[in-house]
Every structure is written in structure tokens, then in C-alpha cells.
Design an enzyme around this catalytic site. Structure first.
Site, mmCIF file in Angstrom:
data_model
loop_
_atom_site.group_PDB
_atom_site.id
_atom_site.type_symbol
_atom_site.label_atom_id
_atom_site.label_comp_id
_atom_site.label_asym_id
_atom_site.label_seq_id
_atom_site.Cartn_x
_atom_site.Cartn_y
_atom_site.Cartn_z
ATOM 1 N N GLY A 1 1.385 3.009 -2.666
ATOM 2 C CA GLY A 1 0.940 3.871 -3.762
ATOM 3 C C GLY A 1 1.745 3.625 -5.028
ATOM 4 N N LYS B 1 17.240 2.310 6.922
ATOM 5 C CA LYS B 1 17.621 0.886 6.959
ATOM 6 C C LYS B 1 16.637 -0.030 6.213
ATOM 7 C CE LYS B 1 20.646 -0.405 9.603
ATOM 8 N NZ LYS B 1 22.049 -0.119 9.383
ATOM 9 N N PRO B 2 15.301 0.124 6.441
ATOM 10 C CA PRO B 2 14.387 -0.763 5.708
ATOM 11 C C PRO B 2 14.568 -0.667 4.194
ATOM 12 C CG PRO B 2 13.203 0.435 7.421
ATOM 13 C CD PRO B 2 14.581 1.020 7.350
ATOM 14 N N ARG C 1 -25.781 -8.913 -13.046
ATOM 15 C CA ARG C 1 -26.500 -10.068 -13.601
ATOM 16 C C ARG C 1 -27.956 -9.732 -13.891
ATOM 17 N NH1 ARG C 1 -23.487 -14.452 -13.242
ATOM 18 N NH2 ARG C 1 -22.059 -14.282 -11.515
ATOM 19 N N SER D 1 0.814 -1.238 0.000
ATOM 20 C CA SER D 1 0.000 0.000 0.000
ATOM 21 C C SER D 1 0.837 1.272 0.000
ATOM 22 C CB SER D 1 -0.954 0.043 1.193
ATOM 23 O OG SER D 1 -1.743 -1.103 1.233
ATOM 24 N N CYS E 1 -26.463 1.144 -11.190
ATOM 25 C CA CYS E 1 -26.578 -0.309 -11.216
ATOM 26 C C CYS E 1 -27.554 -0.805 -10.141
ATOM 27 C CB CYS E 1 -25.187 -0.938 -11.105
ATOM 28 S SG CYS E 1 -25.145 -2.567 -11.859
ATOM 29 N N LEU E 2 -27.066 -1.317 -9.012
ATOM 30 C CA LEU E 2 -27.997 -1.709 -7.951
ATOM 31 C C LEU E 2 -28.853 -0.503 -7.557
ATOM 32 C CD1 LEU E 2 -28.917 -3.875 -5.897
ATOM 33 C CD2 LEU E 2 -27.239 -2.940 -4.323
ATOM 34 N N LYS F 1 14.280 6.761 9.045
ATOM 35 C CA LYS F 1 15.171 5.608 9.012
ATOM 36 C C LYS F 1 15.321 5.046 7.590
ATOM 37 C CE LYS F 1 16.476 5.031 13.218
ATOM 38 N NZ LYS F 1 17.927 5.272 13.470
ATOM 39 N N GLU G 1 -18.970 5.680 -13.401
ATOM 40 C CA GLU G 1 -17.753 6.087 -12.669
ATOM 41 C C GLU G 1 -16.474 5.514 -13.276
ATOM 42 O OE1 GLU G 1 -20.066 3.998 -11.626
ATOM 43 O OE2 GLU G 1 -19.341 2.518 -10.177
ATOM 44 N N GLU H 1 3.916 -2.574 -13.424
ATOM 45 C CA GLU H 1 3.885 -2.495 -11.967
ATOM 46 C C GLU H 1 3.729 -3.900 -11.406
ATOM 47 O OE1 GLU H 1 0.494 -0.302 -10.403
ATOM 48 O OE2 GLU H 1 0.904 -1.119 -8.411
ATOM 49 N N HIS I 1 -22.101 1.483 -15.068
ATOM 50 C CA HIS I 1 -21.236 2.160 -14.085
ATOM 51 C C HIS I 1 -20.513 3.340 -14.731
ATOM 52 C CE1 HIS I 1 -21.457 -0.687 -10.701
ATOM 53 N NE2 HIS I 1 -21.693 -1.585 -11.634
#
Ligand code: GLN
Length: 533
Positions: free
Chosen positions: A16, A188-189, A458, A14, A377-378, A186, A505, A139, A503
Site C-alpha cells: 500500500g 527482523k524483516p 479504438r 503490495s 465504453c465497451l 516480528k 470513473e 514513490e 470512462h
């Protein structure tokens, strides 16, 4: 020949990577290159279609009907491209096709193994996805060090064999954590995760560091030294106010120049104006007048579940120079009549009957109180049930999804859906065309008579009820003529009441806000102005 940019992630998930990939893509596109982006998901599911949004965020749908990772949404929105099945490969797909080939006897006599068979299949898909593009960004999901992503990383390593160093670069996105107790960042990681990458045989060319605090020049030099890159190749990615500001943040640090230098590419032009204009409006958002919008959905606890929806609202808001305050209306636990207190209501897509009665009640409230409404939709299916029950006096109206034996199935299954036994990739998926009736709100919003929109469902509006709805003044303003299916319905005795089976969006972007959302936001502002608030 196409150039490849592989994006890997280290330390935690996560970070990004999707936005990083999309932002790099945006910058390169602005330099005049044609860019494609591919996401590799290391899970065994063949696609994201059967996963709960709580597991993996929203399922994004492409024109060709693939149910994919939500990162493809970023790619489309940032680049204005239309992704397809080939833009998202999962370990499940790769194994499935290798096993199918094995059963057909294509590897006769051989022992089928991760290397070379799985990695060859992955490389084949990388090559296919890159065809016709100047640059392909790949990616790789997951975190370096995970068992799952190893075949993808191995394939990424092998891609460089027999190629020039300027054909392929590797960008590693990593976390530089801040420790409150000692007040320091930090590195180090990052060092460890780069070491892990090197063990696999990949030397990163650029390091993108995610951190909540600014990284000093000294620290950049330290990271550069440990990771064997030049200090200019250590790029900061601080938490941005908006994801749409990330390309500009990268540009200021010369990430695009670094990439082009490493790939030995020369900029063809610099065309960033329209994007920049949008980004400036994003920065000015605080000064815009505000409206309050309610989303009556069920996946309210995880922000990523309604990713595309929230983005589409945002694009439309910025285009209208309006600030939208979105609140979730939990129709299971809250009074759905609260919908009357908002400037607009959206009932989004969804599955399962949780909160359904509340959604229907929220829609009734919006219809009767002139609250601008968009059903998706719904949301359209609930709007149809509401209208049947309250305007057409069909009291037991329902959807077969929730009440299979109901007497008045306003929403029902198409014949071909009735015999389906497998649940994966069997819905009405992807782009379908829709003809729009003249003189309707839909026609005013879209400004055309034929549109293409993406589907994932559906159930459909049951045509047997069209007449009775029309007699009560509901307009079926969008129809798929080929399948004779209702795509859009609208109620004219209302300032803005429109519901769609698709949809919208999924087709909105910062540079191409969707007309249904811009229309809704405008109507919400008018309502607010008229109320004199
Ligand atoms: N559950 C409904 C159907 O399958 C709606 C799906 C959706 O909203 N995407 O038809």
C-alpha cells in the site's frame, strides 16, 4: 525550492505504498502546500497500456492520454490533482529515451552506462516533475533488494548530494509480520530491509510499518533503535476499514508533524474539514440503506482490475448516504437475466469478446425491466448492439472488434485507426470534449452543456446508424463535435438508461463524486423504494 519525499518499500510488495504516498500528500495539502506525486515503475514496459489487468491491476488514464499505473488514481483522488504523463515513469521509458539519445549521437565518445546516464535521466525527470510545487513525493515501485528498482533507488540517493538534509527525506514502508504460532509480531524483516536500503546508501528518516496487529510502544522503540530513527518516526499503518481513513490514522500519530519538522516546513493552515466529513460518512456507512448493484465484467477475479470503477461507485454511494453491495455478474457462466434482480447494472469497459453475448443480454434485461443502467465504453458499445438487435430489428448487428466482416457494424473503427500497426499508445486516449444536448438526462446530471472526459478505446459508434436509432427513440445526448463522434446515448423510455463512450470513473474522487455514478445510485435507491423492499 521544492522539497522531496521518497517513498520506498521493503519485505514484500503490495504494502500500500500508493495509499501511503497519497495519504501523506493529502495531509501536506491540508497544511496548505502544493504537492505533486510521481510513481516510478521498475518494469521494462514503456507504459501500462499493453499489460493485462490481471498482471498489474487496472490501467489508469490521465487527461493527457498516458496509460499508467493505478497508483496515479489514488494520487488524483486523494489530492484532487490532474496527473499527467510525467507523473509515471517506467524503466522502459528511461531506457528508451537514453537509447534514443545514444543513437542521435548525444553521448558521442562515451560508454553509455546505468550510472550516470540512466540515473541522470531519472534525476532530470524528478526535477522536471517537481517544478512549481512546494513538495514532490516520489514513490519507488517494487521492493528494496530487487534488481529492477536499483537505478531508481540510486537516483534517489544521488538526489541528496549537494542538498541540505532538510530538502529530502526518505520514508520506508515495511511489513511487520505476525506469527500465529508464537503469537508475536516480528521486526527482523524490517531490520533486514532497512539494512538493504543502507547498503544502497539511503538512510530512512521515517518507518511506516504495515501489520495486522497493533504494535506496542516497546516494539516501536526497538524498530527505531535498529533503524536509527527516533521512536516518533515509527508510524503504524494497520489494515484500515477504508483507504480514506488512512490520512486520519497518520495524522493521529503525528506523521505530518514529523515530515514538516524534518523538511523544516511550517504549516500554512489546517484545512481538513471536508475530507474529515467524508471520512466520518465512511465510518457511518453501516447505518445507510443498502442497494445491490451488478457489474457485468470479465476481470472478476482480481479486485484491482476495476479499481477506479469501484472507487467511483463508493464515492457516489457515500455522497448519497447509501451503502452499495456490489456483485459481479459473470456473463460467461451465469444467466445474464439475473440482472433483473439488482437495483442497478453497470457494464464496464473491456477488451475481447469473452462474455459479450451475455453482456448484451444483461443490458436487454435492464432496459426491459427498468433496472437503472450505466454502460461504460465497451458497455456503451454493447448497449448499442443490444438496441440495434432488439429495438431496431437489425438482427446481425455487431461490433467490428468481434466480427470484423459483419454486415451491420454498429460499432466500427474510425478511418485513422484502420492503418495502425503498433498497439502501444495508439487508441483514442485521454481527455476529449463533449457537447451535451439540452433537456436530456445527461444535461440534468452534469448540470452543464460542455464536459471533458477521458477515453481509452479504438472503436466508435458508427454514425450511419444514428438515424435508425433516433427513430426508435434513442437519444444521442453527448457528441464530440470536432470528430463527430457519439459520446453519450440515453434511452428516455426508462428511469435511468445511459451509456458513455468514455470512462467517467477516472474523474471521480471522494470530494468530487461523479454525476453519472451519483445519478445511477440515486436511481437505484428510488427503484428499491418504489418496490417497497
Ligand atoms: N474494446 C473496445 C474498444 O477498443 C472498448 C474499450 C474499453 O472499454 N475501454 O473500443
Amino acid at each position: 525550492m521544492t522539497k522531496y519525499i521518497f517513498i520506498t518499500g521493503g519485505v514484500v510488495s503490495s504494502l500500500g505504498k500508493g495509499i501511503t504516498s497519497a495519504s501523506i500528500g493529502r495531509l501536506l495539502k491540508s497544511h496548505g502546500f502544493s504537492v505533486n506525486i510521481v510513481k516510478c515503475d521498475p518494469y521494462i514496459n514503456v507504459d501500462a497500456g499493453t499489460m493485462s489487468p490481471y498482471q498489474h491491476g487496472e490501467v489508469f488514464v490521465t487527461d493527457d492520454g498516458a496509460e499508467t499505473d493505478l497508483d496515479l488514481g489514488y494520487y488524483e483522488r486523494f489530492l484532487g490533482i490532474s496527473c499527467a504523463k510525467a507523473n509515471n515513469m517506467t524503466a522502459g521509458q528511461i531506457y528508451q529515451s537514453v537509447i534514443e539519445k545514444e543513437r542521435k549521437g548525444e553521448y558521442l565518445g562515451q560508454t553509455v552506462q546505468v550510472i550516470p546516464h540512466i540515473t541522470d535521466e531519472i534525476k532530470k525527470r524528478f526535477t522536471e516533475a517537481s517544478r512549481g510545487f512546494d513538495i514532490t513525493i516520489i514513490e519507488i515501485g517494487g521492493t528494496v533488494g530487487d534488481i529492477e528498482s536499483l537505478p531508481f533507488l540510486e537516483a534517489a540517493r544521488q538526489m541528496k548530494i549537494n542538498k541540505n538534509s532538510s530538502d529530502i527525506i526518505y520514508i520506508h514502508v515495511t511489513l511487520v509480520p505476525y506469527l500465529t504460532s508464537s503469537d508475536e509480531l516480528k521486526t527482523k524483516p524490517t531490520q533486514h530491509s532497512v539494512n538493504k536500503l543502507r547498503e544502497i546508501g539511503i538512510d530512512p528518516d521515517i518507518i511506516v510499518t504495515r501489520s495486522e496487529k497493533k504494535i506496542s510502544e516497546e516494539m516501536k522503540k526497538k524498530i527505531a533503535l535498529f533503524c536509527s530513527v527516533v521512536p516518533e518516526a515509527v508510524i503504524e499503518a494497520p489494515d484500515a476499514k477504508s483507504i480514506y481513513l488512512v490520512p486520519e490514522i497518520f495524522k493521529k500519530q503525528g506523521l505530518d508533524e514529523q515530515v514538516m519538522m524534518l523538511l523544516r516546513l511550517r504549516s500554512k493552515k489546517w484545512d481538513f474539514e471536508v475530507w474529515n466529513e467524508f471520512a466520518q460518512n465512511v465510518k457511518n456507512q453501516e447505518s445507510f440503506p443498502e442497494i445491490k448493484l451488478a457489474i457485468a465484467g470479465k476481470y472478476t477475479k482480481l479486485k484491482d482490475s476495476y479499481k477506479s470503477l469501484n472507487e467511483a461507485i463508493f464515492h457516489a454511494a457515500v455522497a448519497n448516504k447509501i451503502k452499495v453491495k456490489t456483485e459481479y455478474l459473470d456473463t460467461e457462466t451465469e444467466n445474464p437475466q439475473k440482472a433483473a434482480q439488482y437495483d442497478a447494472l453497470i457494464v464496464p469497459g473491456g477488451f475481447g469478446d469473452r462474455g459479450i453475448e451475455g453482456k448484451i443480454e444483461a443490458i436487454r434485461t435492464a432496459r426491459e425491466n427498468n433496472v437503472p443502467f450505466l454502460g461504460i465504453c465497451l458497455g456503451m458499445q454493447c448497449a448499442a448492439i443490444e438496441f440495434a438487435r432488439n429495438a431496431a430489428a437489425i438482427k446481425d448487428a455487431h461490433s467490428c472488434e468481434f466480427k470484423p466482416k459483419c454486415k451491420n457494424p454498429i460499432i466500427s473503427l474510425m478511418e485513422e485507426q484502420k492503418n495502425i500497426s503498433k498497439l502501444g499508445a495508439t487508441m483514442r486516449l485521454g481527455s476529449y470534449s463533449c457537447e451535451i444536448k439540452k433537456g436530456t438526462l445527461a444535461q440534468t446530471l452534469y448540470g452543464k452543456n460542455k464536459i471533458e472526459e477521458r477515453h481509452r478505446h479504438r472503436y466508435e459508434f458508427n454514425n450511419e446508424y444514428r438515424k435508425v436509432f433516433e427513430s426508435k427513440k434513442m437519444i444521442f445526448s453527448g457528441i464530440n463535435k470536432k470528430l463527430n463522434l457519439v459520446e453519450i446515448m440515453e434511452y428516455p423510455n426508462h428511469p435511468f438508461f445511459i451509456a458513455v463512450q468514455f470512462h467517467p470513473e477516472f474523474k471521480s474522487g471522494p470530494l468530487f463524486p461523479h454525476p453519472l455514478f451519483t445519478g445511477l445510485i440515486k436511481a437505484a435507491m428510488e427503484r428499491r423504494n418504489n418496490a417497497g423492499i
